[in-house]
Design a protein around this motif. Structure first.
Motif, short mmCIF file in Angstrom:
data_model
loop_
_atom_site.label_atom_id
_atom_site.label_comp_id
_atom_site.label_asym_id
_atom_site.label_seq_id
_atom_site.Cartn_x
_atom_site.Cartn_y
_atom_site.Cartn_z
N LEU A 214 0.83 -1.21 0.00
CA LEU A 214 0.00 0.00 0.00
C LEU A 214 0.87 1.27 0.00
CD1 LEU A 214 -2.78 -1.07 2.53
CD2 LEU A 214 -2.98 -0.93 0.04
N ARG A 215 1.73 1.35 -1.00
CA ARG A 215 2.58 2.52 -1.10
C ARG A 215 2.89 2.82 -2.55
NH1 ARG A 215 8.08 -0.14 1.51
NH2 ARG A 215 8.92 -1.05 -0.41
N VAL A 216 3.32 4.05 -2.77
CA VAL A 216 3.68 4.53 -4.10
C VAL A 216 5.11 5.03 -4.05
CG1 VAL A 216 3.19 6.27 -5.86
CG2 VAL A 216 1.29 5.20 -4.63
N GLU A 217 5.92 4.57 -4.98
CA GLU A 217 7.27 5.10 -5.12
C GLU A 217 7.22 6.22 -6.14
OE1 GLU A 217 10.12 2.06 -5.87
OE2 GLU A 217 9.59 0.91 -4.07
N TYR A 218 7.55 7.42 -5.68
CA TYR A 218 7.39 8.63 -6.50
C TYR A 218 8.68 9.43 -6.37
CZ TYR A 218 5.39 13.07 -8.14
OH TYR A 218 5.14 14.22 -8.84
N GLY A 219 9.45 9.44 -7.47
CA GLY A 219 10.76 10.06 -7.39
C GLY A 219 11.63 9.24 -6.44
N ARG A 220 12.20 9.90 -5.47
CA ARG A 220 13.03 9.20 -4.48
C ARG A 220 12.29 8.98 -3.16
NH1 ARG A 220 18.92 12.24 -5.12
NH2 ARG A 220 19.25 11.72 -7.33
N ARG A 221 11.00 9.17 -3.18
CA ARG A 221 10.22 9.05 -1.95
C ARG A 221 9.24 7.89 -2.04
NH1 ARG A 221 6.77 12.26 -0.45
NH2 ARG A 221 6.22 13.13 -2.47
N ARG A 222 8.82 7.46 -0.85
CA ARG A 222 7.76 6.45 -0.75
C ARG A 222 6.57 7.09 -0.06
NH1 ARG A 222 11.29 1.17 1.20
NH2 ARG A 222 12.17 0.69 -0.87
N VAL A 223 5.42 6.98 -0.66
CA VAL A 223 4.18 7.55 -0.13
C VAL A 223 3.26 6.41 0.26
CG1 VAL A 223 2.24 9.10 -0.57
CG2 VAL A 223 4.45 9.52 -1.70
N LEU A 224 2.91 6.34 1.54
CA LEU A 224 1.95 5.34 1.99
C LEU A 224 0.54 5.78 1.62
CD1 LEU A 224 3.22 4.48 5.59
CD2 LEU A 224 3.36 3.03 3.56
N VAL A 225 -0.31 4.82 1.27
CA VAL A 225 -1.71 5.09 0.93
C VAL A 225 -2.55 4.05 1.66
CG1 VAL A 225 -3.39 5.38 -0.91
CG2 VAL A 225 -0.98 5.89 -1.35
N HIS A 226 -3.48 4.53 2.52
CA HIS A 226 -4.21 3.56 3.34
C HIS A 226 -5.59 4.10 3.71
CE1 HIS A 226 -4.29 -0.16 5.56
NE2 HIS A 226 -4.64 0.45 6.67
N ALA A 227 -6.46 3.18 4.13
CA ALA A 227 -7.82 3.54 4.54
C ALA A 227 -7.88 3.70 6.06
CB ALA A 227 -8.81 2.47 4.09
N PHE A 228 -8.43 4.83 6.50
CA PHE A 228 -8.66 5.12 7.91
C PHE A 228 -10.07 5.71 8.03
CE2 PHE A 228 -4.21 5.93 6.91
CZ PHE A 228 -3.51 5.23 7.89
N PRO A 229 -11.11 4.89 8.12
CA PRO A 229 -12.46 5.45 8.20
C PRO A 229 -12.64 6.28 9.46
CG PRO A 229 -12.47 3.08 8.62
CD PRO A 229 -11.10 3.42 8.14
N VAL A 230 -13.14 7.49 9.30
CA VAL A 230 -13.32 8.40 10.44
C VAL A 230 -14.35 7.83 11.41
CG1 VAL A 230 -14.19 10.67 11.12
CG2 VAL A 230 -12.62 10.47 9.20
#
Length: 490
Positions: A214-230
């Motif tokens: 559940l992550r995206v490698e974008y350039g030299r960074r890693r971006v986590l992407v996840h579900a957190f229902p309020v």
């Protein structure tokens, strides 16, 4: 890792402008985040809801600093009424026919997002945590990224994120996606929205999507992407309903209406909420099951919203005509099928209605989450009550014991409404116990702790806990996530 202060950025925040005065705003996001802002010496960056320039950007009255982003009338028109509410909002709720992709709207949106980023940068220190909220500010992470050193930046998208084929219709889809990818963590309410987002970003040059982690490698960074229902503050809603004046008021309401059973619908007056479709289904319900005429009434609360947008004024006329038609067709001297209120209600007032209603009808055509469903569940102290919930509300992924319904299918709607009013008490209580346990477990503290903990740890926290480094969240006394959920954002 040590943490600095919390910086929150959202479209609306702790104050609104009325004329030449600033007025405190009471909203779900405000109530949820204020204690952590106060404890960390934090800052809230927001527009005040007006376009007057009031002296004094900082305010310590609430125990933290507030920095107002001043917007001109032209900027409000293009950024808020224009791009946010005539382009992104209908697009993300699957209403392509209502979209208006004007270039001047987009240019104003970019300019205002730069303003927000500059206001955040002006208060930034090492080790701060930045939490940017919602579709109004999707470009802010991108504009902030070049100036960040040790700070962590999280972004939460509070509305539905549409499938790839829908989102690509937006002429500036790539810019919005790259804007969000300026974050270290991107959060959504639902795994389905996470999947839609990952499907969209995989088309961007230089991006690699790792769905397993559940992550995206974008350039030299890693971006986590996840579900957190309020979640909601369950204790607050319990306390409201248990107040000494609520039960007598609820009994009085039932006595005045003079019906055996009562239904309730609480919505912002928005075309995504499915109010005309619900009223049509109720009309067919009383037509097909005439034995419920005189025995069941429904209260429809519709809070006015975005009255400067033509589609919303048209919707109000349509809803009022539908209420008139249903009541004109079925009412008599003793009974009114639909009681319609077009105004804002305080959470204290709503507690009486939640306590009174045998059935809650939460049937949006599309909704990011819908906190009314959770509020109703938390407010049912007797363990009874039935929740009829749209399959297209994000909350449906959590609240599976509700009667799930397709609001576009009139026959399904009528059948589920009938089943709700026919449901035996034992079945009501079985379902309600499961719903209440889930709403209590995944409450507003879980949401905050899980999102911020994931942001700091750099890995997804799957259990409902608050990490130790967030000491200013642990034990903080909340004032209650009240007054229409996260409406302050919109």
């Amino acid at each position: 890792m040590a943490t600095g202060k919390l910086i929150v950025a959202s479209n609306r925040g702790p104050y609104v402008v009325r004329g030449r005065s600033r007025v405190r705003s009471i909203g779900g996001l405000v109530s949820a985040l204020e204690p952590s802002l106060r404890a960390s010496g934090g800052v809230w960056v927001a527009w005040s809801g007006g376009h007057t320039t009031i002296e004094g950007t900082d305010d310590t009255e609430a125990g933290y600093r507030w920095r107002e982003v001043h917007l001109s009338a032209e900027e409000v028109s293009g950024y808020y009424h224009g791009f946010a509410n005539r382009a992104l909002w209908p697009l993300c709720h699957y209403f392509l026919e209502k979209c208006d992709f004007r270039k001047d709207y987009w240019e104003t949106y970019v300019r205002v997002n730069r303003k927000f980023a500059a206001e955040i940068q002006a208060t930034l220190a090492d080790d701060d945590i930045i939490w940017v909220h919602d579709y109004h500010l999707a470009l802010v992470p991108h504009f902030l990224r070049p100036v960040l050193t040790h700070q962590r930046l999280g972004f939460f998208w509070h509305i539905p994120f549409p499938p790839r084929d829908f989102f690509q219709v937006l002429p500036w889809a790539g810019e919005i996606l790259r804007g969000m990818l300026g974050s270290d963590l991107v959060g959504f309410h639902s795994p389905a929205y996470v999947d839609n987002f990952l499907s969209c970003v995989q088309d961007l040059p230089g991006v690699r999507v790792d769905r397993e982690r559940l992550r995206v490698e974008y350039g030299r960074r890693r971006v986590l992407v996840h579900a957190f229902p309020v979640g909601i503050d369950c204790g607050y809603f319990r306390a409201l309903v248990n107040r000494g004046d609520v039960a007598p008021a609820a009994a009085r309401l039932r006595r005045v209406l003079g019906v055996d059973q009562l239904g309730l619908a609480v919505d912002r007056l928005d075309y995504s909420k499915g109010i005309p479709e619900r009223l049509h289904a109720l009309e067919l319900f009383w037509e097909r099951y005439p034995e419920y005429q005189g025995r069941v009434s429904v209260i429809q609360i519709a809070v006015p919203s975005r009255t400067q947008v033509d589609a919303y004024r048209t919707l109000r006329r349509k809803v009022e005509e539908a209420v008139g038609r249903v009541n004109g067709r079925f009412s008599d001297d003793q009974w009114l099928p639909v009681y319609y209120f077009c105004r804002a209600f305080s959470q204290e007032e709503l507690a009486v209605y939640y306590a009174s209603a045998d059935v809650a009808l939460v049937t949006p055509l599309r909704d990011g989450l819908n906190l009314v469903a959770k509020e109703y569940v938390a407010s049912r102290t007797d363990g009874r009550g039935v929740l009829v919930l749209s399959r297209f509300a994000g909350a449906a992924e959590e609240l599976k014991e509700a009667l799930l319904v397709n609001p576009y299918d009139l026959d399904d709607m009528v059948a589920k409404i009938h089943a709700a009013f026919e449901m035996p008490v034992a079945e009501q209580m079985r379902r309600m116990r499961a719903l209440q346990e889930r709403v209590r477990r995944y409450d507003i503290s879980w949401w905050m702790g899980s999102f911020l903990g994931t942001l700091l740890d750099g890995q997804v926290i799957r259990q409902p806990r608050v990490p130790a480094q967030l000491s200013w969240v642990v034990g903080s006394k909340r004032t209650g996530a009240a007054d229409r959920g996260l409406e302050a954002l919109n």
